[in-house]
Scaffold this active site. Structure first.
Site, mmCIF file in Angstrom:
data_model
loop_
_atom_site.group_PDB
_atom_site.id
_atom_site.type_symbol
_atom_site.label_atom_id
_atom_site.label_comp_id
_atom_site.label_asym_id
_atom_site.label_seq_id
_atom_site.Cartn_x
_atom_site.Cartn_y
_atom_site.Cartn_z
ATOM 1 N N LYS A 46 0.890 -1.177 0.000
ATOM 2 C CA LYS A 46 0.000 0.000 0.000
ATOM 3 C C LYS A 46 0.921 1.219 0.000
ATOM 4 C CE LYS A 46 -1.961 3.014 1.749
ATOM 5 N NZ LYS A 46 -1.690 4.384 1.227
ATOM 6 N N GLU B 280 9.122 2.195 10.978
ATOM 7 C CA GLU B 280 10.181 3.178 10.685
ATOM 8 C C GLU B 280 9.487 4.530 10.627
ATOM 9 O OE1 GLU B 280 13.256 2.295 10.458
ATOM 10 O OE2 GLU B 280 13.300 0.194 9.844
ATOM 11 N N CYS C 21 13.612 11.305 6.232
ATOM 12 C CA CYS C 21 13.500 11.108 7.674
ATOM 13 C C CYS C 21 14.847 11.289 8.382
ATOM 14 C CB CYS C 21 12.946 9.717 7.957
ATOM 15 S SG CYS C 21 13.902 8.443 7.125
ATOM 16 N N GLU D 125 9.149 17.431 14.415
ATOM 17 C CA GLU D 125 9.534 17.136 13.029
ATOM 18 C C GLU D 125 8.764 18.049 12.064
ATOM 19 O OE1 GLU D 125 8.166 13.526 10.991
ATOM 20 O OE2 GLU D 125 10.217 13.185 10.308
HETATM 21 P P1 NAD Z 1 2.017 9.000 6.742
HETATM 22 O O1 NAD Z 1 2.172 8.373 8.068
HETATM 23 O O2 NAD Z 1 1.012 10.075 6.572
HETATM 24 O O3 NAD Z 1 1.678 7.903 5.620
HETATM 25 C C1 NAD Z 1 2.496 6.776 5.408
HETATM 26 C C2 NAD Z 1 1.664 5.685 4.774
HETATM 27 O O4 NAD Z 1 0.698 5.228 5.722
HETATM 28 C C3 NAD Z 1 0.869 6.122 3.552
HETATM 29 O O5 NAD Z 1 0.876 5.061 2.616
HETATM 30 C C4 NAD Z 1 -0.532 6.329 4.113
HETATM 31 O O6 NAD Z 1 -1.568 6.204 3.169
HETATM 32 C C5 NAD Z 1 -0.599 5.217 5.137
HETATM 33 N N1 NAD Z 1 -1.577 5.411 6.216
HETATM 34 C C6 NAD Z 1 -2.158 6.554 6.635
HETATM 35 N N2 NAD Z 1 -2.980 6.297 7.682
HETATM 36 C C7 NAD Z 1 -2.904 4.966 7.926
HETATM 37 C C8 NAD Z 1 -3.477 4.101 8.886
HETATM 38 N N3 NAD Z 1 -4.323 4.554 9.836
HETATM 39 N N4 NAD Z 1 -3.151 2.785 8.857
HETATM 40 C C9 NAD Z 1 -2.287 2.307 7.939
HETATM 41 N N5 NAD Z 1 -1.711 3.077 6.998
HETATM 42 C C10 NAD Z 1 -2.007 4.400 6.995
HETATM 43 O O7 NAD Z 1 3.479 9.506 6.352
HETATM 44 P P2 NAD Z 1 3.893 10.360 5.094
HETATM 45 O O8 NAD Z 1 3.399 11.758 5.282
HETATM 46 O O9 NAD Z 1 3.548 9.619 3.867
HETATM 47 O O10 NAD Z 1 5.493 10.329 5.231
HETATM 48 C C11 NAD Z 1 6.232 11.246 6.007
HETATM 49 C C12 NAD Z 1 6.653 10.624 7.317
HETATM 50 O O11 NAD Z 1 7.339 9.405 7.075
HETATM 51 C C13 NAD Z 1 7.619 11.505 8.080
HETATM 52 O O12 NAD Z 1 7.241 11.517 9.436
HETATM 53 C C14 NAD Z 1 8.949 10.797 7.903
HETATM 54 O O13 NAD Z 1 9.887 11.033 8.927
HETATM 55 C C15 NAD Z 1 8.532 9.365 7.864
HETATM 56 N N6 NAD Z 1 9.554 8.533 7.223
HETATM 57 C C16 NAD Z 1 10.291 7.689 7.994
HETATM 58 C C17 NAD Z 1 11.294 6.922 7.420
HETATM 59 C C18 NAD Z 1 12.117 5.979 8.259
HETATM 60 O O14 NAD Z 1 12.779 5.126 7.676
HETATM 61 N N7 NAD Z 1 12.124 6.096 9.567
HETATM 62 C C19 NAD Z 1 11.525 6.993 6.042
HETATM 63 C C20 NAD Z 1 10.748 7.864 5.287
HETATM 64 C C21 NAD Z 1 9.757 8.642 5.879
#
Ligand code: NAD
Length: 477
Positions: A171, A245, A279, A380
């Site tokens: 997803k 992550e 991130c 963040e």
């Molecule tokens: P997000 O949490 O909004 O979304 C991530 C994914 O989760 C998307 O595919 C989204 O559709 C899905 N999602 C949303 N709600 C959900 C739920 N209730 N249950 C399951 N899935 C759900 O994050 P984003 O805005 O896409 O990405 C940015 C964030 O990701 C930042 O906080 C960044 O630090 C983090 N990030 C972390 C790493 C790491 O390796 N630690 C790497 C990249 C990004």
């Protein structure tokens, strides 16, 4: 460009026939639409993965490693297409899409192919018995990814997951569906058995239907901390294997004995790569008092020399932010910084390249004078905004670096490697670089502590996460 779900080896419409627009971050134009999948689509995809599991998990690791290699070859043949789609979808510079996203997506499949090919069973001998550890597949995996490094992160999960004999439902982020779609086309082209890799597009509703599905055995999630906590809750009733992550607020610690030129270059890159939307980005820069003024002057010059422009232009170094909503969040933090007493040294306003006025643009922004407890210095932002702070001693630098709910990464810049290692071991984080940043050996563990996540992926940590060890004890006599 309309993308479809990929289930049982076929591209299919969502059952509901609900769709959402996909926007270009740089121009604001609609570039396509994606299925807004619901529970029925997720269930269909999970069932496809369940059906494919017995055959796929019965293959020898070597056979699965060969499949990964075929996917890597096919992806490599589409290297330029991956880079172009990634820049179109994310707004990141094409040079970055080539050197980071496209390159790593290929090497993730090759790397895990090699690891799985070399996998050996661990053996523990007793006086009267032999223990063999067999790594068995976990079952059906839910792989959920964010928008900042779309195919880079999806391939980082798909390769070890299927390599270890699991079948999966992906997803990807609803904001960046294009390269996930391309991966499904590659999977179809190489002829991977049907149902081994399935994909549903959609927003958090599709994500939560997937993580809570009773036939999903494992969840590998990369995204924001708040979403991660919802994912953990939905996975917990069935004790699903979980890797999270999450977000970060990483410190770059600059000591007075650093190589100034290399440090300015490294800290600029770590602050603003992908418009600060990585991130691991160093968004809090801590500088030793004695070189603070000199460093700040050189750093601001370096930031101001970055070329902001059309992501498709080869010379562009900084592209657009992912969405209007995200731009608003970044703007909110810049105004909050002013309220908190911060001084904007550069940036702070949109910087719009010619002809792209409907895109999501923000100049790289450096803020000084904030208390290190302020919200802008501890929360963040995930955009092209950094705060810069002074420190007087090693202890104080460590204290400031640890002063956040996050613990993902960081970097230390010093001419004294012993000091670098000593300070690194005092920072409560999952990864820390000394005199470099985002220098990754794929065998090394990747992940964070505190609110940055649970578990590690990378190398044998990925293989461990995507498998269940079975201890077979053979009595000798
Ligand atoms: P997000 O949490 O909004 O979304 C991530 C994914 O989760 C998307 O595919 C989204 O559709 C899905 N999602 C949303 N709600 C959900 C739920 N209730 N249950 C399951 N899935 C759900 O994050 P984003 O805005 O896409 O990405 C940015 C964030 O990701 C930042 O906080 C960044 O630090 C983090 N990030 C972390 C790493 C790491 O390796 N630690 C790497 C990249 C990004």
């Amino acid at each position: 460009m309309r993308v479809l779900n990929y289930i049982r080896g076929e591209f299919v419409d969502p059952k509901s026939d609900f769709w959402m627009d996909n926007f270009s971050p740089s121009s604001g134009e609609v570039i396509g639409s994606i299925p807004l999948s619901g529970e029925g689509d997720v269930d269909n995809a999970v069932m496809a993965a369940v059906e494919a599991l017995p055959y796929w998990s019965s293959l020898r690791p070597l056979e699965r490693a060969e499949w990964l290699e075929r996917i890597a070859d096919c992806l490599e043949s589409k290297f330029e297409e991956i880079a172009r789609l990634e820049s179109l979808d994310t707004g990141k510079p094409i040079s970055l899409s080539r050197s980071v996203d496209a390159k790593r997506s290929v090497s993730n499949f090759r790397f895990f192919s090699g690891m799985i090919r070399d996998l050996e069973e661990e053996v523990f001998e007793m006086e009267d018995a032999t223990n063999i550890v067999k790594l068995k597949p976990v079952g059906v995996g839910a792989l959920i990814t964010p928008w900042n490094l779309p195919l880079y992160l999806l391939s980082w999960k798909v390769a070890p997951a299927i390599g270890m004999g699991n079948t999966v439902v992906c997803k990807p982020s609803e904001l960046t569906p294009l390269t996930a779609d391309l991966l499904m086309k590659v999977i179809e082209e190489v002829g991977l058995p049907r149902g081994v890799v399935n994909l549903v597009h959609g927003d958090g509703m599709a994500g939560s239907s997937l993580t809570s599905h009773p036939l999903v055995d494992l969840v590998s999630f990369t995204g924001g901390t708040e979403t991660g906590s919802k994912v953990a809750l939905s996975a917990s009733p069935k004790f699903k294997k979980l890797s999270l992550e999450l977000g970060g607020k990483n410190a770059s610690i600059v000591f007075s004995d650093c190589d100034m030129e290399k440090t300015v270059e490294g800290v600029t890159r770590s602050a603003f790569l992908n418009q600060g939307q990585v991130c691991l980005c160093g968004s809090r820069i801590l500088v030793e008092e004695s070189i603070y003024d000199d460093f700040v002057e050189l750093f601001v010059d370096s930031v101001e020399s970055m070329v902001i422009g059309d992501p498709m232009d080869d010379s562009t170094e900084l592209g657009a932010l992912i969405s209007k909503e995200h731009l608003k969040k970044v703007e909110y933090y810049i105004s909050l910084a002013k309220e908190e007493g911060g001084q904007i040294l550069t940036g702070g306003t949109p910087c719009v390249p010619k002809g792209l006025s409907n895109g999501n643009w923000m100049a790289p922004t450096v803020i000084a004078g904030l208390d290190h407890n302020s919200r802008c210095s501890t929360e963040e932002i995930f955009g092209p905004v950094v705060t810069i702070h002074r420190f007087k001693s090693e202890d104080q630098a460590i204290k400031i670096a640890n002063n956040t709910r996050y613990g993902l990464a960081g970097s230390i810049w010093t001419g004294d490697l012993e000091k670098g290692e000593r300070v690194a071991s005092m920072i409560h984080t999952g990864m820390i670089w000394v005199n470099t940043w985002l220098h990754r050996d794929l065998r090394a563990p990747f992940g964070g502590v505190k609110d940055s996540g649970v578990g590690r992926e990378g190398g044998r940590w990925s293989l461990g996460f995507f498998s269940e060890p079975l201890n077979v004890c053979l009595k000798n006599d």
